[in-house]
Every structure is written in structure tokens, then in C-alpha cells.
Design a protein around this motif. Structure first.
Motif, PDB file in Angstrom:
ATOM      1  N   HIS A   1     -13.473  24.722 -20.718  1.00 34.96           N
ATOM      2  CA  HIS A   1     -13.617  23.373 -21.204  1.00 34.96           C
ATOM      3  C   HIS A   1     -12.389  23.296 -21.895  1.00 34.96           C
ATOM      4  N   GLY A   2     -12.019  22.158 -22.677  1.00 34.52           N
ATOM      5  CA  GLY A   2     -11.105  21.962 -23.699  1.00 34.52           C
ATOM      6  C   GLY A   2      -9.732  21.053 -22.973  1.00 34.52           C
ATOM      7  N   ARG A   3      -8.935  20.384 -23.872  1.00 38.47           N
ATOM      8  CA  ARG A   3      -7.805  19.659 -23.440  1.00 38.47           C
ATOM      9  C   ARG A   3      -8.346  18.489 -22.665  1.00 38.47           C
ATOM     10  N   CYS A   4      -9.576  17.922 -22.802  1.00 36.45           N
ATOM     11  CA  CYS A   4     -10.210  16.854 -22.084  1.00 36.45           C
ATOM     12  C   CYS A   4      -9.856  17.200 -20.394  1.00 36.45           C
ATOM     13  N   GLY A   5     -10.057  18.224 -20.254  1.00 37.10           N
ATOM     14  CA  GLY A   5     -10.000  18.608 -18.627  1.00 37.10           C
ATOM     15  C   GLY A   5     -11.145  19.462 -18.270  1.00 37.10           C
ATOM     16  N   GLY A   6     -11.229  19.784 -16.926  1.00 34.88           N
ATOM     17  CA  GLY A   6     -11.988  21.069 -16.368  1.00 34.88           C
ATOM     18  C   GLY A   6     -13.045  20.299 -15.773  1.00 34.88           C
ATOM     19  N   LEU A   7     -14.258  21.056 -15.259  1.00 29.74           N
ATOM     20  CA  LEU A   7     -15.340  20.466 -14.606  1.00 29.74           C
ATOM     21  C   LEU A   7     -16.567  19.472 -15.373  1.00 29.74           C
ATOM     22  N   VAL A   8     -16.268  19.648 -16.658  1.00 21.49           N
ATOM     23  CA  VAL A   8     -17.299  18.859 -17.485  1.00 21.49           C
ATOM     24  C   VAL A   8     -16.875  17.474 -17.448  1.00 21.49           C
ATOM     25  N   ASP A   9     -15.470  17.244 -17.773  1.00 23.36           N
ATOM     26  CA  ASP A   9     -14.851  16.258 -17.950  1.00 23.36           C
ATOM     27  C   ASP A   9     -15.145  15.247 -16.422  1.00 23.36           C
ATOM     28  N   MET A  10     -14.912  16.268 -15.315  1.00 22.10           N
ATOM     29  CA  MET A  10     -14.853  15.519 -13.960  1.00 22.10           C
ATOM     30  C   MET A  10     -16.237  15.208 -13.602  1.00 22.10           C
ATOM     31  N   PHE A  11     -17.263  16.051 -13.774  1.00 27.73           N
ATOM     32  CA  PHE A  11     -18.534  15.707 -13.110  1.00 27.73           C
ATOM     33  C   PHE A  11     -19.616  15.158 -14.399  1.00 27.73           C
ATOM     34  N   TYR A  12     -19.350  15.269 -15.411  1.00 35.38           N
ATOM     35  CA  TYR A  12     -20.060  14.571 -16.523  1.00 35.38           C
ATOM     36  C   TYR A  12     -19.540  13.506 -17.474  1.00 35.38           C
ATOM     37  N   ALA A  13     -18.173  14.058 -18.036  1.00 34.97           N
ATOM     38  CA  ALA A  13     -17.621  12.523 -18.804  1.00 34.97           C
ATOM     39  C   ALA A  13     -17.333  11.249 -17.757  1.00 34.97           C
ATOM     40  N   ALA A  14     -16.551  11.701 -16.755  1.00 35.87           N
ATOM     41  CA  ALA A  14     -15.811  10.788 -15.905  1.00 35.87           C
ATOM     42  C   ALA A  14     -17.167   9.970 -15.321  1.00 35.87           C
TER      43      ALA A  14
END
Length: 311
Positions: free
Chosen positions: A179-192
Motif C-alpha cells: 500500500h501507499g502512494r495512492c496505489g496498489g491492489l487496495v486502491d484498485m480493488f477497494y478504493a476505485a
């Protein structure tokens, strides 16, 4: 009709690379990717010169702007990989080919890189998901029960590490959920999806724990792993283990929809996310103590939920 051009010989590629970066030290695949970009920065901060594989003009521009020398090619061009590795003082393999032949391409790429690196350091990328559900807190010696999405890694990593017995220097770094820098799998599959639909997904009740790591911290681990003992394996994780539900709620707050979390059955999650949903449902508590003890790794941003709360 003209005869097809033969691929350049290793020596030709080596000479071209040497002309571009006569003082290079480390060859990196996946340098324009999420973790790769942070790793180039970590290496450059140490005064290490980096040569990075670039499969497109955009990738070349990214790695160049980070301070690396781009080398045109992709993971299927094993002659490029072998020659670039031979010209370097160490190799970090972070790139991944996506498709039905992922395992085969990764295996061939790793073999070419290790052939080129010879007795010099070779750092290979794995991932802690191969451990499946852990029984409490576990380390790198825990049994392996991978979900479908990462099962292919087991044989490849076994082959990589086996070359330590021949005098080579393979090391495997296994990042947790990065995680971090507004990227990664959490951003892709949860935040987006949360931004798109108004509610953040959560697989099941979300009581399962995740082993996580900040992208800047795992980048430091890759740099340190160049000096690790041959055959070493390191879990790149912090020792805080947030639950999936805690992360989902933190994401909901970060996107301005506090408390808007939608719990999905495993079947619903797989329909929406694909096979990665099975991995998100794993209950994992890995420790990064070995890397801290043996390499002096000092991860500083340990908590994914707290990181999401930062502006």
C-alpha cells in the motif's frame, strides 16, 4: 522477400547496454511498475546506478525520469535479460507477464537472469499469499497453501533458490499486500470501486487479517536483499495485521464515504474481482522479523489503515 532479422547476440546487447550506462550496478525488471518505481528511488538514494527493462516508450520515460537507464525489451526476450544481467553487479526481478503463460514466462525470465548474473546477487519477487491461511503469527518457514492465483509461484521459486547450491546468490523477497502512494491492489480493488459505486467491497465478514507493507518500506527491503546470504527468503511485511474490515472502513473514510462498506459473499466477490478475491479472504499474520534481524530492515509505515487516513 527479405529474410527476417535474427535477434541480436548477447554480446551485441551487452555492448549497447554498456554504451548507455558504463558504470551501472543493478539491472531491474518491472521498474516502471508500482513497486519498481519506489525501488529505483531506493537504489538511486544509495548511489547505485540502475538499468531498467522497459517494454514501451512510456515505460522508458518513467524509469529515465527516476534516474535509471532504460533498456528496451520485455520478459520474453531472454537474450536481452541474460546480457543485461551479465553486465550488472546485481539483478532484481520484479516484472511480471500477465496471461495464461505467466508461469512459463516467469520461469524462463528467471533462468535467463540467473544465467547472466552468475555468482552475483539475484533478487526474485514472490509474495506472502503462497502461505495461505496462517495459524497465528508465522514466519518464512510456515507451510505453503497458496490460493489459485499464486499457486504457480511455488515451483518457480523452488527452481530459483535451488541455484544457491551451485554457488549462485538467489534471494526471494515476498511482499505482503503493498500500500501507499495512492496505489496498489487496495486502491484498485477497494478504493476505485468505492468511488464508482459509493460503497467499498469487503469479502465475507472481513474478520480475516492481512499482512501488509508500505511500498517505500518494501523498496528498501529489495535494496537490502542484494547483500543477503544465498538462498535467503524474506517476508516483506510489517508486524501489524489489520483485518480486511478495518481496511475497508478506512478506505471508506479516505474516499469520503465513511461507513459505506458492502460485504460480499465469496461467490459475489469472485464475480466482481476475479480469482484474486480468494486471496483477499485469506487470514494471514506473517512476521518480517527475519529481514529486520538479518538485514537491518526498518519498516516505518506499518499500518495500512493509518496510512489511508493520511491526507
Amino acid at each position: 522477400m527479405d529474410a527476417p532479422h535474427a535477434p541480436p547476440e548477447d554480446s551485441e546487447v551487452s555492448q549497447d547496454i554498456t554504451r548507455k550506462a558504463s558504470a551501472m550496478k543493478v539491472f531491474l525488471t518491472g521498474g516502471s511498475g508500482y513497486i519498481g518505481r519506489a525501488t529505483i528511488e531506493a537504489l538511486v538514494r544509495r548511489g547505485i546506478q540502475v538499468v531498467a527493462l522497459a517494454r514501451s516508450e512510456d515505460s522508458a520515460r518513467v524509469v529515465h525520469d527516476l534516474g535509471a537507464v532504460p533498456v528496451a525489451g520485455d520478459l520474453t526476450e531472454t537474450h536481452v535479460l541474460r546480457a543485461a544481467a551479465r553486465a550488472a553487479d546485481g539483478v532484481i526481478h520484479m516484472g511480471q507477464h500477465y496471461g495464461p503463460d505467466t508461469a512459463e514466462v516467469d520461469r524462463a525470465a528467471a533462468e535467463a537472469l540467473q544465467d547472466g548474473a552468475g555468482p552475483r546477487p539475484y533478487v526474485h519477487t514472490g509474495g506472502v499469499w503462497v502461505y495461505g491461511d496462517t495459524d497465528g503469527v508465522a514466519d518464512e518457514d510456515a507451510p505453503l497453501f497458496p490460493p489459485r492465483i499464486t499457486a504457480w509461484r511455488l515451483e518457480n521459486e523452488k527452481r530459483v533458490l535451488a541455484r544457491a547450491a551451485t554457488g549462485e546468490r538467489p534471494v526471494v523477497v515476498m511482499p505482503g499486500l503493498v500500500h501507499g502512494r495512492c496505489g496498489g491492489l487496495v486502491d484498485m480493488f477497494y478504493a476505485a470501486p468505492g468511488r464508482e459505486t459509493g460503497s467499498v467491497p469487503c469479502v465475507g465478514d472481513g474478520a480475516n487479517h492481512w499482512s501488509t507493507v508500505h511500498v517505500d518500506d518494501v523498496a528498501e527491503l529489495y535494496a537490502l536483499a542484494l547483500n543477503a546470504a544465498p538462498g535467503s527468503v524474506y517476508a516483506g511485511v510489517g508486524d501489524l495485521h489489520p483485518t480486511q474490515a478495518e481496511v475497508a472502513h478506512a478506505v471508506s473514510r479516505a474516499i469520503g464515504r465513511p461507513g459505506s462498506v458492502r460485504h460480499l459473499t465469496e461467490a459475489e466477490a469472485e464475480e466482481r474481482m476475479g480469482p484474486i478475491a480468494e486471496a483477499f479472504a485469506l487470514d494471514q499474520r506473517l512476521t518480517g522479523a527475519r529481514a529486520r534481524r538479518e538485514l537491518g530492515w526498518q519498516p516505518s509505515r506499518l499500518d495500512l489503515a493509518a496510512d489511508l487516513a493520511r491526507p
